[in-house]
Structures are given as C-alpha cells and as structure tokens.
Design an enzyme around this catalytic site. Sequence first.
Site, short mmCIF file in Angstrom:
data_model
loop_
_atom_site.label_atom_id
_atom_site.label_comp_id
_atom_site.label_asym_id
_atom_site.label_seq_id
_atom_site.Cartn_x
_atom_site.Cartn_y
_atom_site.Cartn_z
N SER A 91 3.92 -0.80 -4.93
CA SER A 91 4.42 -2.18 -5.03
C SER A 91 5.86 -2.31 -4.53
CB SER A 91 4.29 -2.67 -6.48
OG SER A 91 4.55 -4.03 -6.57
N ASP A 133 6.61 -8.63 -1.93
CA ASP A 133 6.96 -7.24 -2.21
C ASP A 133 6.11 -6.34 -1.31
OD1 ASP A 133 4.58 -7.90 -3.46
OD2 ASP A 133 4.92 -6.64 -5.20
N ASP A 157 3.27 -4.77 -1.58
CA ASP A 157 1.81 -4.92 -1.50
C ASP A 157 1.36 -6.37 -1.55
OD1 ASP A 157 2.58 -5.12 -4.19
OD2 ASP A 157 0.67 -4.36 -4.93
N ASP A 181 1.36 -8.70 -3.78
CA ASP A 181 0.77 -9.36 -4.95
C ASP A 181 1.80 -10.26 -5.63
OD1 ASP A 181 2.38 -7.40 -6.10
OD2 ASP A 181 0.89 -6.77 -7.58
#
Length: 451
Positions: A102, A241, A243, A245
């Site tokens: 992340s 960020d 990833d 999400d």
Amino acid sequence: MTDMIPRLFGTSGIRGKIGSEITLNLITDVGMAAATYVGGKGRKAVIGYDTRTSNKMVENAIIAGILQCGCDVIRLGMVPTPLVGYAAMKLNADIGIMITASHNPSQYNGIKLWNPKGMAYTQDQERTIEKIVHEKSFSKVSWEHIGDIKDNSSIISGYMDDLLNNVDIKGGLKVVVDCANGAGSFVSPIVLRKAGCEVLTLNSQPDGFFPGRMPEPSEANLSELMKVVKATGADLGIAHDGDADRMVAIDDEGKMADFDKLLALVSSKIGGKIVTTVDASFCVDKCMKESGGEVVRTKVGDVHVAEAIVECNASFGGEPSGTWLHPDFCMCPDGILSALKVIEIVEKYGPLSKLLNEIPSYPTVRDKIECENIQKTLIMEKVKEELPDYFEDVNDVNFIDGVRISMKDGSWVLIRPSGTESYIRITLEGRTVEIAQSIRNKSREFIEGIL
C-alpha cells in the site's frame, strides 16, 4: 488458544520489509494456508500485484504455495487493489490475493486477502490463516492434483465499465491525477477520461522505486500536485497511494482537502447510515445529523469498517485516510470509485473549496511517535492504566481501539498502536487550535515519558 499464535496480519493485511519480515518461506506458507482454508482442489484464487520491485518474486512464491494445495490460480498482473476484490466477486473465485504494501516505502511488501464477495478477510478468518501457518497444517496434494495457472487481463475493461455505470458524470471538469507510480497508473487516468474529464497526469508511469513521490498521499508528498492544480486552473486534483485503494483530493485553490471534511461531505451526499472509525472528526456526525443520516463508529482499519457495513447494512463507509468502501459496488476499498464520487459531487454542487468551507472546522492533529513493534503491547497497557488520569475534565473513556479520551468541552484524543508501521499514533480534536496543540503536547509528553 489462538492468543498464543504469532500475529501476521495488521490493520490492513500482512506487511513488512522484504527479506527480513517478509520472507519467501513465509509467503509460500501463506499461499498454502490460503488454499487449505478455501478447500484446495477445485478452488480458485485470483492474484494481482502493484508496482513494487519484489512483486513478481512474491507472486511466484505465493502461487507455488497455492498450487501445492491443489488450488487453481488466475493471474491478473499489475492491477489496483480494488480490481482484485472486484475480480474475486465477478470471476466467482474462492479467494482474492493482492500483493502490495500500500503506502509503505519500496522496501516493503505484503499480502491482502479478499473473500468471494470482494470483502477483506475478517479478523476471525485472518486468525485461522495464522493458525494454519503456525501449525503447518497444510492440505498438500500429490503431483497429479497440483493446481493450474491461467491469465485474465480482460476483467480490467469490465471493471472500468462498471465503475462508470456507478456514477452520473456529464464530463467537462479538468482533473489532475497523481498515481504515485503505483498500481493505479494505467486504470485511474483512463477511467477519468472515459468519464469525460480533461485529465492531466503526474507520476502515472509504473515504477516500484516510486521516483516521483513516496506512495503515502500526505500533504508533504503532494506539494507538486497542489502546484499543478493551481497553475493549470484545474477543478480538482486526485492522489492515490501505491495500490489505489485510497484517494485524497486537492481543491480548486490548490489546497489539500481536509481528510475529515471530505469524508463528511461525501457521507452527507450519499446519506443513510454510514460507518467510520473512532479517529474521525465530529464534523462527520454534524453533517450526517443535518442530512438526516446516522453515524456508526468502529475500530481503525478497512476490515473493521467493512464488517460494520455488513452488520448494520450501511450505505457507505470510510476512514479519514481516504480508504472508502462503496457497498453498492463492491466491498473492497476503491480509490478510483471514490475519485469518481468526488468528481460527481463537484460537478453537481459546485467548487470543492466552497463545499468544504461550508463544513464546520474543528482543529485536528494527527501525530506519530516511533515505537518498536515489540514495545507496543507494554506501552498500550500503560496508556490504558494511566492516560485517563493524565487529563482533566474527562467525560468518557473508550477502549474500542486503543484508548480514546473525551473531554467535557468536546475535545478528544485517541492513542493507538499502528497496525502497519512501527509507530504509536496520536489523533486528537480540540475546540480551538490552542486546545488542540495543548492536547498534542501533553499526549507526546506522556508517550515519550513511557518510552
């Protein structure tokens, strides 16, 4: 009995430094445990990864573990985390696996697990995986029953189409999107263009070294995005960020949108019952009350938000960090859909700066103190014992996640250990800037005194 089993999962999956905390042996064991948990032979897992340099190595290790237990694998390639949750749901997979750390720096990596409904594994499911790994109770198969591998990249177009069908955007806004050289680098700009936006991109070439900026979408890391939004006269900026999400926004004046105010704005427009965490501002409650809605609070972490959304049948849920869940689409946090929702609101109701200025401000401070993971339990025991007596005019003490102290004037402070990094986190809200600063100083003094 499970209390004796070492923890692998934090507040958002398994995460750590490659080679020391995250080893290939551990990754293979997690793959075998995941395949064992879902039933092995005849089951299937979807796997995606972000842009980190260690991702293909980690993917190969976890696939080796999965195949050993007879489970089939569908490889998605480099994709955002929300696409893995979506694919698990759409492809009728038994488990979704995202290889990502992340917002952590390049030397970190990790694993997030998703169920067939696209929802993050619950705490109980995570503990079961940990138990299987700890006991090495893997259901390995003989050579003739080893699982198979297939690739599926076509799911990406279906995901983008379904995203666009979930919002009502006429188009025309100018948007600058900063993908942090992460997993959203391809999908996010394309989706925004398909929505009719004029899109400028920053850091949208995949690169696991994150040369443009660190993947944490903090104000310190987004100075370039803020300048570009203002210089180009854009309507807003969007930052993800590593990833994708998560999503944070830059308003039309080039200022970073206050995390809590943005959450309050979107929550009030969606309406109904919404879920947020114990560290979210009181402005969320105020906006929801004015719109006739209701707020349910839970522990920090998208897993806890997801569980509460299901439990109380909420219409929306999110953390101030920009990790938001849209249950009418998928139970996986989705920074790209969150961006579309903010664009939809700005298009319908006016400039983002104006909308945020209409939301009441309560000075909020988020701070952190370095703390080794092995120290966290002892420190938090001291916090529970002594913090309530450290402040005056305490009105309420809440232990739902860490320790939250509420004062009679409405100010509050939350001290909790980070589930993903070596920090003790301090979050607080004061009725004035002076009160907030005083609470911060007192909280730091308290924690540093223990350390």
